[in-house]
Design a protein around this motif. Structure first.
Motif, PDB file in Angstrom:
ATOM      1  N   TYR A  25      39.899  43.413  27.949  1.00 47.07           N
ATOM      2  CA  TYR A  25      39.544  42.229  28.601  1.00 47.07           C
ATOM      3  C   TYR A  25      38.047  41.982  28.831  1.00 47.07           C
ATOM      4  CZ  TYR A  25      44.146  41.183  30.708  1.00 47.07           C
ATOM      5  OH  TYR A  25      45.379  40.721  30.941  1.00 47.07           O
ATOM      6  N   GLU A  26      37.239  43.172  28.714  1.00 47.27           N
ATOM      7  CA  GLU A  26      35.846  42.984  28.796  1.00 47.27           C
ATOM      8  C   GLU A  26      35.165  42.445  27.449  1.00 47.27           C
ATOM      9  OE1 GLU A  26      34.059  43.323  31.556  1.00 47.27           O
ATOM     10  OE2 GLU A  26      35.852  44.306  32.803  1.00 47.27           O
ATOM     11  N   LYS A  31      42.589  37.737  27.031  1.00 47.81           N
ATOM     12  CA  LYS A  31      42.159  36.570  27.676  1.00 47.81           C
ATOM     13  C   LYS A  31      42.600  36.444  29.015  1.00 47.81           C
ATOM     14  CE  LYS A  31      39.998  35.193  23.937  1.00 47.81           C
ATOM     15  NZ  LYS A  31      38.607  35.313  23.583  1.00 47.81           N
ATOM     16  N   SER A  32      41.560  36.116  30.089  1.00 43.51           N
ATOM     17  CA  SER A  32      42.000  35.736  31.264  1.00 43.51           C
ATOM     18  C   SER A  32      41.949  34.242  31.184  1.00 43.51           C
ATOM     19  CB  SER A  32      40.894  36.377  32.354  1.00 43.51           C
ATOM     20  OG  SER A  32      41.101  37.674  32.543  1.00 43.51           O
ATOM     21  N   HIS A  33      43.080  33.567  31.988  1.00 45.29           N
ATOM     22  CA  HIS A  33      43.043  32.174  32.018  1.00 45.29           C
ATOM     23  C   HIS A  33      42.728  31.520  33.226  1.00 45.29           C
ATOM     24  CE1 HIS A  33      45.436  32.429  28.148  1.00 45.29           C
ATOM     25  NE2 HIS A  33      45.866  33.591  28.516  1.00 45.29           N
ATOM     26  N   ALA A  34      42.092  30.819  33.163  1.00 47.79           N
ATOM     27  CA  ALA A  34      41.427  30.027  34.549  1.00 47.79           C
ATOM     28  C   ALA A  34      42.645  28.634  34.857  1.00 47.79           C
ATOM     29  CB  ALA A  34      40.316  29.330  34.264  1.00 47.79           C
ATOM     30  N   ARG A 149      44.769  40.988  35.565  1.00 45.58           N
ATOM     31  CA  ARG A 149      43.686  40.461  35.037  1.00 45.58           C
ATOM     32  C   ARG A 149      44.028  39.147  34.161  1.00 45.58           C
ATOM     33  NH1 ARG A 149      38.884  44.498  33.575  1.00 45.58           N
ATOM     34  NH2 ARG A 149      37.939  42.534  33.543  1.00 45.58           N
ATOM     35  N   LYS A 150      45.271  38.982  33.842  1.00 49.53           N
ATOM     36  CA  LYS A 150      45.432  37.645  32.993  1.00 49.53           C
ATOM     37  C   LYS A 150      45.189  36.213  33.635  1.00 49.53           C
ATOM     38  CE  LYS A 150      49.731  39.391  30.698  1.00 49.53           C
ATOM     39  NZ  LYS A 150      50.987  39.228  30.197  1.00 49.53           N
ATOM     40  N   ILE A 151      44.875  36.209  35.006  1.00 49.48           N
ATOM     41  CA  ILE A 151      44.377  35.087  35.731  1.00 49.48           C
ATOM     42  C   ILE A 151      43.146  35.059  36.140  1.00 49.48           C
ATOM     43  CG2 ILE A 151      45.648  35.838  37.819  1.00 49.48           C
ATOM     44  CD1 ILE A 151      45.987  32.969  38.303  1.00 49.48           C
ATOM     45  N   SER A 152      42.043  34.497  36.042  1.00 48.05           N
ATOM     46  CA  SER A 152      40.838  34.397  36.463  1.00 48.05           C
ATOM     47  C   SER A 152      40.879  34.029  37.959  1.00 48.05           C
ATOM     48  CB  SER A 152      40.034  33.345  35.563  1.00 48.05           C
ATOM     49  OG  SER A 152      39.972  33.608  34.371  1.00 48.05           O
TER      50      SER A 152
END
Length: 348
Positions: A25-26, A31-34, A149-152
């Motif tokens: 993730y870093e 990807k984190s999705h907004a 962490r998938k979601i912002s």
């Protein structure tokens, strides 16, 4: 000794796997999705109860009071169909039972009527998009999502239980950490719960500061704010029994940190003659209740007392003695500060 070595090795391996996942993730591999509206996450770094659910409810109330259309999204642990999306509440009425909702989403739905929609869904991105499209929600609160962490998120809150903040600071299975303690650095805000039950609460913040020197810290105490007869709670009335503190009580619960509940009852003046803890999220049946009845008879207990989280799973069962429900309230020491931080997200 062999078991200790084996568990330590498994904890080391588990930590490395989590570290690799976080690294992805870093560096952008994962990807984190907004979402199109601000998101507040409430979670923790340990297994077991840290007081997340009352905080989630409080944050939803703060946002609703600011005029936001709020949706709480929870995985709904140990519910009947964990892959199914369940609309637990549309904000006006509770639409699902506890078996299909999960105990925590159901508890939140009952507490937040008129204030927040509640959804149980493991896919929180899809649930969030659906809630935004269907209900036009303007703010989302994620329950138990520090590791998701998938979601912002716009505010990443970590709750820490002052009575047992990090255990032995080892990850599962040797300890209670869901991920290495160094990952506290991701938090934007810490809420330390049950500070009135801890022997040395100041040391908790000192340990947090070793890994995160900038995030604000808010302190909470826990108090029993209301006691209700289980039968009356199920029927929608909320009259409190008289002189309950003079009676010999049998405390039981199925929560992440049962000792904190029993300790709270004793601190608030209740006479606990016996206690029984079940595994977290336990689904009660009549055999459980009959077993409790036999033990209560042996200990000459006058009545039972349990938590709201447990009560939502007990209304169809028959007790031989009166059963009461204790509602625990979060007492925020820096209430204005919490409101400012939540509303800062609301207006950003």
């Amino acid at each position: 000794m062999k078991d200790k070595i084996m568990f330590s090795a498994l904890s080391w391996l588990y930590s490395k796997i989590i570290d690799q996942r976080n690294l992805r993730y870093e560096d952008g591999t994962f990807k984190s999705h907004a979402l199109s509206v601000p998101v507040i996450s409430v979670g923790n770094i340990t297994v077991g109860g840290t007081g997340k659910t009352p905080l989630v409810g409080l944050i939803a109330e703060i946002l609703a009071e600011s005029g936001e259309k709020v949706c709480v999204i929870s995985r709904g642990y140990k519910r009947a169909n964990p892959k199914q999306r369940v609309l637990v509440s549309d904000g006006n009425e509770v639409l699902a039972d506890v078996q299909n909702s999960g105990d925590e989403p159901f508890e939140l739905a009952c507490a937040l009527l008129g204030k927040s929609i509640v959804i149980a869904d493991a896919d929180r991105i899809a649930a969030g998009k659906w809630a935004i499209e269907k209900f036009k929600v303007t703010r989302i609160v994620l329950d138990d999502a520090f590791q998701h962490r998938k979601i912002s998120r716009d505010l990443n809150i970590v709750t820490v239980d002052a009575t047992n903040p990090f255990g032995n600071e080892m990850t599962l299975p040797s300890g209670i950490l869901r991920e290495p303690i160094e990952n506290l650095e991701r938090a934007d805000l810490f809420v330390i719960t049950r500070s009135n039950l801890a022997n040395d609460p100041a040391s908790v913040e000192e340990r947090i500061r070793a890994f995160n020197g900038s995030a604000p810290v808010i302190w909470c105490e826990n108090r029993i704010s209301k006691v209700t007869d289980l039968a009356e709670m199920s029927s929608g009335t909320n009259s409190a029994p008289e002189s309950l503190k003079d009676r010999s009580l049998f405390g039981f619960c199925a929560i992440g940190n049962p000792n904190s509940f029993f300790q709270q009852l004793k601190m608030d003046g209740f006479n606990l003659a016996e206690t029984k803890s079940f595994s977290d999220h336990h689904s009660y049946n009549q055999r459980d209740v009959d077993m409790l009845g036999e033990r209560a008879k042996q200990k000459n207990c006058d009545a039972f007392i349990t938590t709201v989280k447990d009560a939502v799973k007990l209304d169809q069962l028959e007790f031989r003695k009166p059963c009461y429900v204790a509602k625990s309230e979060l007492i925020i020491k820096q209430k204005n500060k919490l409101h400012e931080l939540i509303n800062a997200v609301s207006t950003s």
